[in-house]
Motif scaffolding. Structure first.
Motif, short mmCIF file in Angstrom:
data_model
loop_
_atom_site.label_atom_id
_atom_site.label_comp_id
_atom_site.label_asym_id
_atom_site.label_seq_id
_atom_site.Cartn_x
_atom_site.Cartn_y
_atom_site.Cartn_z
N ALA A 127 -5.83 -1.61 -6.01
CA ALA A 127 -6.83 -0.54 -6.22
C ALA A 127 -6.33 0.48 -7.23
CB ALA A 127 -7.16 0.14 -4.90
N GLU B 216 -4.82 7.43 5.16
CA GLU B 216 -5.41 6.58 4.13
C GLU B 216 -4.30 5.96 3.31
OE1 GLU B 216 -9.52 8.98 3.24
OE2 GLU B 216 -7.88 9.18 1.85
N TYR C 262 -3.53 3.44 -0.19
CA TYR C 262 -4.05 2.95 -1.47
C TYR C 262 -3.28 1.71 -1.84
CZ TYR C 262 -6.10 7.55 -1.50
OH TYR C 262 -6.81 8.66 -1.15
N THR C 263 -4.00 0.61 -2.03
CA THR C 263 -3.33 -0.65 -2.38
C THR C 263 -2.90 -0.63 -3.85
OG1 THR C 263 -5.36 -1.79 -3.02
CG2 THR C 263 -4.68 -1.96 -0.69
N LYS D 297 -10.77 9.34 -5.38
CA LYS D 297 -11.28 8.72 -4.15
C LYS D 297 -12.64 9.31 -3.79
CE LYS D 297 -11.16 8.16 0.59
NZ LYS D 297 -11.96 8.99 1.43
N GLN E 39 -9.72 2.10 12.84
CA GLN E 39 -11.03 1.44 12.79
C GLN E 39 -12.05 2.18 13.63
OE1 GLN E 39 -11.81 -1.16 10.84
NE2 GLN E 39 -9.76 -1.04 10.03
N ALA F 72 0.83 -1.20 0.00
CA ALA F 72 0.00 0.00 0.00
C ALA F 72 0.87 1.25 0.00
CB ALA F 72 -0.92 0.00 1.21
N LYS G 174 -10.59 3.31 -4.42
CA LYS G 174 -10.83 2.94 -3.03
C LYS G 174 -9.56 3.10 -2.21
CE LYS G 174 -14.98 1.46 -3.93
NZ LYS G 174 -16.11 2.27 -3.65
N ALA G 175 -9.74 3.52 -0.96
CA ALA G 175 -8.62 3.66 -0.02
C ALA G 175 -8.93 2.86 1.24
CB ALA G 175 -8.41 5.13 0.34
N LYS G 176 -7.87 2.50 1.94
CA LYS G 176 -8.00 1.83 3.23
C LYS G 176 -7.62 2.83 4.31
CE LYS G 176 -8.64 -2.36 1.55
NZ LYS G 176 -9.81 -3.16 1.79
N ARG G 177 -8.37 2.87 5.40
CA ARG G 177 -8.06 3.77 6.51
C ARG G 177 -7.40 2.97 7.63
NH1 ARG G 177 -9.29 8.72 7.41
NH2 ARG G 177 -10.93 8.84 5.87
N LEU G 178 -6.36 3.52 8.21
CA LEU G 178 -5.61 2.80 9.24
C LEU G 178 -6.36 2.69 10.56
CD1 LEU G 178 -1.93 3.94 8.73
CD2 LEU G 178 -3.02 1.84 8.03
#
Length: 67
Positions: free
Chosen positions: A56, A50, A52-53, A29, A41, A8, A35-39
């Motif tokens: 993605a 955020e 980005y893989t 985005k 939860q 990522a 799409k992004a992943k947020r660290l």
């Protein structure tokens, strides 16, 4: 020891890797095209980095129209 593959990237790294501006990544985005992943939860805590893989980013680039 063997280096692990990078999974990522930050927004800045993603922009550099794709050859676009940071604003372009942010707009993609925001529009839902990327799409992004947020660290974090924790939904009650705004912000958080955020990521980005690679998958993605590749899917987003493949989905863009040809020039």
């Amino acid at each position: 020891m063997r280096d692990l593959p990078r999974l990522a990237y930050t927004r800045k790294e993603a922009a550099e890797m794709c050859g676009v501006s940071v604003d372009t990544i942010a707009k993609a985005k925001s529009s839902g095209a990327l799409k992004a992943k947020r660290l974090t939860q924790d939904e009650t805590r705004p912000g958080g980095k955020e990521l980005y893989t690679y998958a993605a980013l590749e899917a987003w680039l493949r989905g863009l129209p040809d020039a």
